[in-house]
Design a protein around this motif. Structure first.
Motif, PDB file in Angstrom:
ATOM      1  N   ILE A 113     -29.320  26.170   6.644  1.00  0.00           N
ATOM      2  CA  ILE A 113     -29.736  26.487   5.280  1.00  0.00           C
ATOM      3  C   ILE A 113     -28.625  27.168   4.503  1.00  0.00           C
ATOM      4  N   PHE A 114     -27.679  27.808   5.197  1.00  0.00           N
ATOM      5  CA  PHE A 114     -26.572  28.495   4.535  1.00  0.00           C
ATOM      6  C   PHE A 114     -25.260  27.708   4.608  1.00  0.00           C
ATOM      7  N   ASP A 115     -25.291  26.524   5.208  1.00  0.00           N
ATOM      8  CA  ASP A 115     -24.078  25.719   5.332  1.00  0.00           C
ATOM      9  C   ASP A 115     -23.769  25.067   3.984  1.00  0.00           C
ATOM     10  N   GLU A 116     -22.567  25.318   3.485  1.00  0.00           N
ATOM     11  CA  GLU A 116     -22.201  24.803   2.157  1.00  0.00           C
ATOM     12  C   GLU A 116     -22.000  23.292   2.182  1.00  0.00           C
ATOM     13  N   LYS A 117     -21.656  22.727   3.314  1.00  0.00           N
ATOM     14  CA  LYS A 117     -21.494  21.274   3.411  1.00  0.00           C
ATOM     15  C   LYS A 117     -22.828  20.567   3.274  1.00  0.00           C
ATOM     16  N   ASN A 138     -34.958  28.431  -4.091  1.00  0.00           N
ATOM     17  CA  ASN A 138     -36.191  29.044  -3.580  1.00  0.00           C
ATOM     18  C   ASN A 138     -36.267  28.978  -2.058  1.00  0.00           C
ATOM     19  N   GLU A 139     -35.874  27.845  -1.490  1.00  0.00           N
ATOM     20  CA  GLU A 139     -35.910  27.700  -0.036  1.00  0.00           C
ATOM     21  C   GLU A 139     -34.930  28.665   0.638  1.00  0.00           C
ATOM     22  N   MET A 140     -33.746  28.805   0.058  1.00  0.00           N
ATOM     23  CA  MET A 140     -32.772  29.733   0.626  1.00  0.00           C
ATOM     24  C   MET A 140     -33.276  31.164   0.560  1.00  0.00           C
ATOM     25  N   GLU A 141     -33.933  31.532  -0.525  1.00  0.00           N
ATOM     26  CA  GLU A 141     -34.469  32.881  -0.660  1.00  0.00           C
ATOM     27  C   GLU A 141     -35.579  33.138   0.359  1.00  0.00           C
ATOM     28  N   ARG A 142     -36.423  32.147   0.609  1.00  0.00           N
ATOM     29  CA  ARG A 142     -37.492  32.314   1.593  1.00  0.00           C
ATOM     30  C   ARG A 142     -36.913  32.518   2.987  1.00  0.00           C
ATOM     31  N   LYS A 152     -24.704  25.308 -12.208  1.00  0.00           N
ATOM     32  CA  LYS A 152     -25.443  24.221 -12.831  1.00  0.00           C
ATOM     33  C   LYS A 152     -25.750  23.064 -11.886  1.00  0.00           C
ATOM     34  N   ASP A 153     -25.054  22.986 -10.779  1.00  0.00           N
ATOM     35  CA  ASP A 153     -25.235  21.841  -9.887  1.00  0.00           C
ATOM     36  C   ASP A 153     -26.205  22.112  -8.745  1.00  0.00           C
ATOM     37  N   ILE A 154     -26.823  23.269  -8.708  1.00  0.00           N
ATOM     38  CA  ILE A 154     -27.761  23.596  -7.645  1.00  0.00           C
ATOM     39  C   ILE A 154     -29.185  23.518  -8.191  1.00  0.00           C
ATOM     40  N   ALA A 155     -30.100  22.992  -7.392  1.00  0.00           N
ATOM     41  CA  ALA A 155     -31.491  22.839  -7.803  1.00  0.00           C
ATOM     42  C   ALA A 155     -32.270  24.115  -7.510  1.00  0.00           C
TER      43      ALA A 155
END
Length: 340
Positions: free
Chosen positions: A143-147, A249-253, A241-244
């Motif tokens: 979930i934290f992998d930038e790739k 929300n999923e990353m915050e959870r 601007k390129d992130i949904a």
């Protein structure tokens, strides 16, 4: 000797103590587990929670006595710099360093209650830099992998997981978020607390592949917990601007679940991180700008101190306030309005 118990009797010959000794021989527990009054096994709650308490003290994001992780990570480089300066006969301190005297006091404009924003962000970025550079391993989650979850449409380099980011790159990333969202310096310190708490709880490492999303998740949470007017996730989507927003929300959870929903930051822990960040700045020779203490600056510091005292007094009065009964309703007076 006039008392109910003779002083010639040995304490060990007391019927009560003799009964306790007999029960100790039959009981597998230690003497500390036996109540002197009842002679039965009584385990205190603090004894049952002792292992958790020791683990709690070892976590710097929860306990004020534990040393911060970033300060430990930086000591290797600090020792190397001091050794290099000693071998090359270079002064370890700043050439223009100023010292207070009896007639002049040099202070900066940063305090625990109101830290300097620019310098605080620089120190937090430097702490994250040392976390990445001197990491023990590269433990991470998808979930934290930038790739797998890119923050922009730009193609991620193939060696993104092996190249450590520079301090300037980390600083620009954090500064852009804080400037666009108008966050405070206190929020930056809380962000670092949440990062180190996540590393301890989830047993992760800040590495080149996840540092941006980890920092973003910590800033998201810190801005909502600390600031009265929190920035929404959709507002960060206008900055990145390129992130949904669904990805945000999923990353915050996941961030909250890994923190075990422990978002409390005691004042003692906050103060420890603040002063350790100042120590980090001194070790890396970019301390806060010092200026002579003038009358105007002294009055400003006094006003800030008085404001903090007034807030504490008002909080105490609020906690001790009692409700009025029906007999005293006639004694209620209207509050005077103050027009400015």
């Amino acid at each position: 000797m006039g008392g109910s118990v003779s002083c010639c009797i040995s304490p060990r010959e007391s019927p009560k103590n003799h009964r306790i000794e007999l029960e100790l021989e039959e009981c597998p527990f230690t003497a500390e587990d036996v109540s002197e009054d009842t002679g039965t096994y009584l385990q205190h709650i603090s004894d049952r929670e002792l292992p958790d308490e020791l683990a709690h003290e070892a976590n710097p994001s929860d306990h004020p006595r534990a040393t911060t992780l970033f300060l430990n990570k930086s000591q290797t480089d600090v020792r190397e710099k001091r050794k290099s300066n000693y071998m090359n006969n270079v002064s370890p301190g700043l050439v223009m360093r100023k010292y207070s005297s009896c007639s002049t006091i040099f202070l900066d404009d940063s305090t625990v209650s109101q830290p300097n924003l620019k310098n605080t962000i620089k120190c937090v970025a430097l702490a994250i830099y040392y976390h990445i550079k001197n990491r023990d391993s590269s433990r991470t989650l998808d979930i934290f992998d930038e790739k797998k979850h890119p923050l922009s449409r730009q193609k991620v380099a193939d060696d993104y997981f092996a190249v450590n980011p520079e301090h300037k790159l980390i600083y620009r990333f954090i500064r852009t978020l804080f400037s666009s969202a108008q966050l405070t310096a206190e929020c930056a310190i809380v962000t670092l607390v949440y990062l180190e708490r996540l590393l301890t709880y989830a047993e992760l490492d800040i590495c080149p592949s996840n540092w941006k999303r980890l920092v973003l998740g910590a800033i998201l949470l810190a801005s909502k917990v600390w600031d009265d007017q929190a920035v929404w996730n959709v507002d960060y989507c206008q900055i990145l601007k390129d992130i949904a927003v669904e990805d945000m929300n999923e990353m915050e959870r996941h961030f909250l679940e890994l923190l075990q929903f422990n978002i409390n930051v005691p004042g003692s822990v906050y103060a420890k991180y603040y002063f350790d960040l100042r120590s980090l700045a001194d070790d890396n020779n970019f301390g806060f700008l010092l200026e002579p203490l003038s009358n105007k600056r002294a009055q400003k510091l006094e006003a800030i101190s008085r404001l903090c005292e007034d807030r504490y007094k008002n909080l105490s009065k609020t906690c001790l306030r009692k409700s009025l009964s029906a007999d005293n309703l006639g004694a209620v007076k209207s509050t005077k309005a103050i027009l400015s």
